[in-house]
Design a protein around this motif. Structure first.
Motif, mmCIF file in Angstrom:
data_model
loop_
_atom_site.group_PDB
_atom_site.id
_atom_site.type_symbol
_atom_site.label_atom_id
_atom_site.label_comp_id
_atom_site.label_asym_id
_atom_site.label_seq_id
_atom_site.Cartn_x
_atom_site.Cartn_y
_atom_site.Cartn_z
ATOM 1 N N PHE A 127 -7.309 -1.448 1.126
ATOM 2 C CA PHE A 127 -8.202 -2.473 0.601
ATOM 3 C C PHE A 127 -7.393 -3.399 -0.296
ATOM 4 C CE2 PHE A 127 -8.853 1.723 -1.301
ATOM 5 C CZ PHE A 127 -8.356 1.535 -2.588
ATOM 6 N N PRO A 128 -7.859 -4.619 -0.509
ATOM 7 C CA PRO A 128 -7.111 -5.582 -1.327
ATOM 8 C C PRO A 128 -6.953 -5.105 -2.769
ATOM 9 C CG PRO A 128 -8.833 -6.689 -0.073
ATOM 10 C CD PRO A 128 -9.082 -5.214 0.071
ATOM 11 N N THR A 155 -10.779 -2.102 -8.104
ATOM 12 C CA THR A 155 -9.854 -1.373 -7.229
ATOM 13 C C THR A 155 -9.851 0.124 -7.481
ATOM 14 O OG1 THR A 155 -8.444 -3.352 -7.208
ATOM 15 C CG2 THR A 155 -7.460 -1.297 -6.422
ATOM 16 N N ILE A 156 -9.749 0.524 -8.731
ATOM 17 C CA ILE A 156 -9.601 1.949 -9.055
ATOM 18 C C ILE A 156 -10.810 2.768 -8.627
ATOM 19 C CG2 ILE A 156 -9.263 3.612 -10.916
ATOM 20 C CD1 ILE A 156 -6.741 2.058 -10.044
ATOM 21 N N PRO A 157 -12.053 2.271 -8.778
ATOM 22 C CA PRO A 157 -13.186 3.068 -8.275
ATOM 23 C C PRO A 157 -13.098 3.372 -6.778
ATOM 24 C CG PRO A 157 -13.986 1.407 -9.797
ATOM 25 C CD PRO A 157 -12.522 1.107 -9.562
ATOM 26 N N ILE A 193 -10.702 6.343 -6.516
ATOM 27 C CA ILE A 193 -11.372 7.568 -6.957
ATOM 28 C C ILE A 193 -12.368 8.048 -5.898
ATOM 29 C CG2 ILE A 193 -12.970 8.505 -8.676
ATOM 30 C CD1 ILE A 193 -11.575 6.566 -10.697
ATOM 31 N N SER A 194 -13.112 7.116 -5.329
ATOM 32 C CA SER A 194 -14.090 7.476 -4.301
ATOM 33 C C SER A 194 -13.416 8.077 -3.075
ATOM 34 C CB SER A 194 -14.900 6.243 -3.902
ATOM 35 O OG SER A 194 -15.785 6.536 -2.845
ATOM 36 N N TYR A 195 -12.262 7.530 -2.683
ATOM 37 C CA TYR A 195 -11.572 8.028 -1.488
ATOM 38 C C TYR A 195 -11.143 9.478 -1.655
ATOM 39 C CZ TYR A 195 -8.050 8.602 2.141
ATOM 40 O OH TYR A 195 -7.325 9.078 3.202
ATOM 41 N N PHE A 196 -10.637 9.823 -2.852
ATOM 42 C CA PHE A 196 -10.117 11.176 -3.063
ATOM 43 C C PHE A 196 -11.166 12.153 -3.605
ATOM 44 C CE2 PHE A 196 -6.081 8.718 -3.339
ATOM 45 C CZ PHE A 196 -5.396 9.359 -2.326
ATOM 46 N N ALA A 197 -12.366 11.665 -3.888
ATOM 47 C CA ALA A 197 -13.363 12.478 -4.585
ATOM 48 C C ALA A 197 -13.635 13.815 -3.910
ATOM 49 C CB ALA A 197 -14.653 11.687 -4.748
ATOM 50 N N ASP A 198 -13.773 13.828 -2.604
ATOM 51 C CA ASP A 198 -14.092 15.060 -1.880
ATOM 52 C C ASP A 198 -12.957 15.497 -0.951
ATOM 53 O OD1 ASP A 198 -16.736 15.218 -2.969
ATOM 54 O OD2 ASP A 198 -17.326 13.605 -1.599
ATOM 55 N N ALA A 199 -11.753 15.000 -1.221
ATOM 56 C CA ALA A 199 -10.640 15.253 -0.300
ATOM 57 C C ALA A 199 -9.968 16.602 -0.524
ATOM 58 C CB ALA A 199 -9.598 14.145 -0.433
ATOM 59 N N GLN A 200 -10.180 17.208 -1.674
ATOM 60 C CA GLN A 200 -9.602 18.516 -1.996
ATOM 61 C C GLN A 200 -8.078 18.525 -1.837
ATOM 62 O OE1 GLN A 200 -11.932 21.148 0.560
ATOM 63 N NE2 GLN A 200 -13.357 21.550 -1.111
ATOM 64 N N VAL A 201 -7.447 17.482 -2.382
ATOM 65 C CA VAL A 201 -5.984 17.426 -2.345
ATOM 66 C C VAL A 201 -5.411 18.309 -3.441
ATOM 67 C CG1 VAL A 201 -5.893 15.147 -1.286
ATOM 68 C CG2 VAL A 201 -5.961 15.332 -3.781
ATOM 69 N N LYS A 256 -6.025 6.990 -15.887
ATOM 70 C CA LYS A 256 -7.357 6.831 -15.306
ATOM 71 C C LYS A 256 -7.603 7.855 -14.206
ATOM 72 C CE LYS A 256 -9.261 3.164 -17.323
ATOM 73 N NZ LYS A 256 -10.594 3.180 -17.959
ATOM 74 N N LEU A 257 -6.603 8.072 -13.375
ATOM 75 C CA LEU A 257 -6.779 9.016 -12.275
ATOM 76 C C LEU A 257 -6.758 10.461 -12.749
ATOM 77 C CD1 LEU A 257 -4.754 7.379 -9.375
ATOM 78 C CD2 LEU A 257 -7.170 7.170 -9.922
ATOM 79 N N LYS A 258 -5.945 10.741 -13.750
ATOM 80 C CA LYS A 258 -5.874 12.130 -14.241
ATOM 81 C C LYS A 258 -7.185 12.557 -14.889
ATOM 82 C CE LYS A 258 -2.202 14.005 -15.958
ATOM 83 N NZ LYS A 258 -1.247 14.800 -15.183
ATOM 84 N N ARG A 259 -7.973 11.607 -15.337
ATOM 85 C CA ARG A 259 -9.274 11.963 -15.902
ATOM 86 C C ARG A 259 -10.256 12.413 -14.827
ATOM 87 N NH1 ARG A 259 -8.050 7.018 -18.773
ATOM 88 N NH2 ARG A 259 -7.284 7.548 -20.839
ATOM 89 N N HIS A 260 -9.958 12.091 -13.581
ATOM 90 C CA HIS A 260 -10.867 12.424 -12.486
ATOM 91 C C HIS A 260 -10.355 13.569 -11.615
ATOM 92 C CE1 HIS A 260 -13.785 9.074 -12.852
ATOM 93 N NE2 HIS A 260 -12.756 8.456 -13.405
ATOM 94 N N PHE A 261 -9.037 13.798 -11.601
ATOM 95 C CA PHE A 261 -8.476 14.788 -10.687
ATOM 96 C C PHE A 261 -7.536 15.721 -11.446
ATOM 97 C CE2 PHE A 261 -9.248 10.856 -8.295
ATOM 98 C CZ PHE A 261 -10.196 11.316 -7.390
ATOM 99 N N ALA A 262 -7.859 16.989 -11.481
ATOM 100 C CA ALA A 262 -7.066 17.984 -12.202
ATOM 101 C C ALA A 262 -5.998 18.562 -11.280
ATOM 102 C CB ALA A 262 -7.975 19.083 -12.749
#
Length: 302
Positions: A30-31, A38-40, A43-51, A90-96
């Protein structure tokens, strides 16, 4: 393993999920807009990805010093909304999960070293020549950092004797980026590069500037491979012109077979093509998982 990868470019973001073998299993792009747009999406893309980890190769300049208050931030970019932006935080606040963090061009160099043109080698240099000019350095089995990170797109270049173009870099005018990036081509010739025929004089002038940077990299870093990517380098007629100009500049001083008889195998296109940065981000994520990642110190506003 499921590893997240983010190639955060100045024009577009590419997010993907891959494995430890370098296979990209899913992706989205995405642009690059303002961070709050952009950041949301990231976050949405990886939210349920279980990486298990996420690697980020970002446009810059960025802060790579773990002991810096600005570590994990994009710093002095003129891109609206991104200056002093705490990207990693920003991302570390959403993904541990562990995070890898580097420049987009260092990531591309790492990707080519892991799975591409420099696979099995101890060192390589990657130039991206497109909207801007960036340089990634991989040496001793890892991307090179230092005071900040390599900024080889802003080295001074000797002016071509038939070129009176003033350059477009807002900081330096006629540095490499100011003379050879895609927008410089278009400003000089009043047409984008893809509309200029292979025999156009633009390409010999372009090769003259790029070859100076490549020859300088040979002399200062002595890499085992140089990879030239980015939109401008889709013009494949540039490669033989650059190789011949590099040989002319070095004039036999560096006595290595790769530069004398096998330069076509030494200055090359990325094997990973336009996916070099995304593969590099994947490799950063994998390294972070193996090494436990790095802590983040916040910067700017949250």
């Amino acid at each position: 393993m499921r590893i997240g990868a983010i190639e955060a470019g100045g024009t577009k973001f590419v997010c993907g999920i891959g494995n430890e073998e370098g296979k990209i299993e899913d992706r989205i792009s995405f642009p690059t807009e303002r961070p709050d747009e952009t950041i949301p999406k990231v976050i949405s893309y990886f939210a349920d990805a279980q990486v298990e980890a996420i690697g980020i190769g970002s446009f810059g300049p960025i802060d790579l010093r773990p002991d810096s208050p600005a570590y994990g931030c994009i710093t002095t970019t003129p891109k609206p909304g991104w200056a002093q932006y705490p990207f990693l935080g920003k991302l570390k606040r959403h993904f541990a999960v562990p995070f890898g963090w580097d420049t987009d061009v260092n990531a591309a160099a790492l990707g080519e070293a892991a799975w591409g043109a420099a696979r099995g080698l101890d060192s390589c240099i990657y130039y991206t020549i497109g909207t801007g000019v960036g340089m990634g350095v991989y040496s001793g089995g890892r991307p090179v950092h230092g005071l900040v990170h390599p900024e080889g797109g802003h080295v001074p270049v000797r002016r071509h004797p038939e070129d009176d173009f003033p350059g477009i870099c807002p900081f330096h005018g006629d540095c490499l980026e100011g003379m050879a990036a895609g927008p410089a081509l278009e400003a000089r010739w009043k047409a984008p590069g893809h509309r200029l025929p292979p025999g156009h004089p633009a390409w010999s002038i372009e090769a003259y500037y790029i070859a100076q940077a490549v020859a300088g990299a040979v002399l200062t870093h002595s890499p085992q491979k140089i990879v030239l990517g980015g939109g401008v380098m889709q013009q494949r007629q540039l490669f033989p012109l650059i190789r011949e100009e590099v040989k002319r500049i070095l004039n036999g001083y560096v006595q290595a077979e790769e530069l004398l008889d096998k330069i076509g195998e030494y200055i090359v296109q990325p094997v990973l093509g336009t996916d070099a940065g995304l593969h590099g981000a994947l490799a950063l994520g994998l390294q972070a998982l193996q090494g436990g990642g790095a802590d983040f110190a916040s910067c700017g506003s949250s």
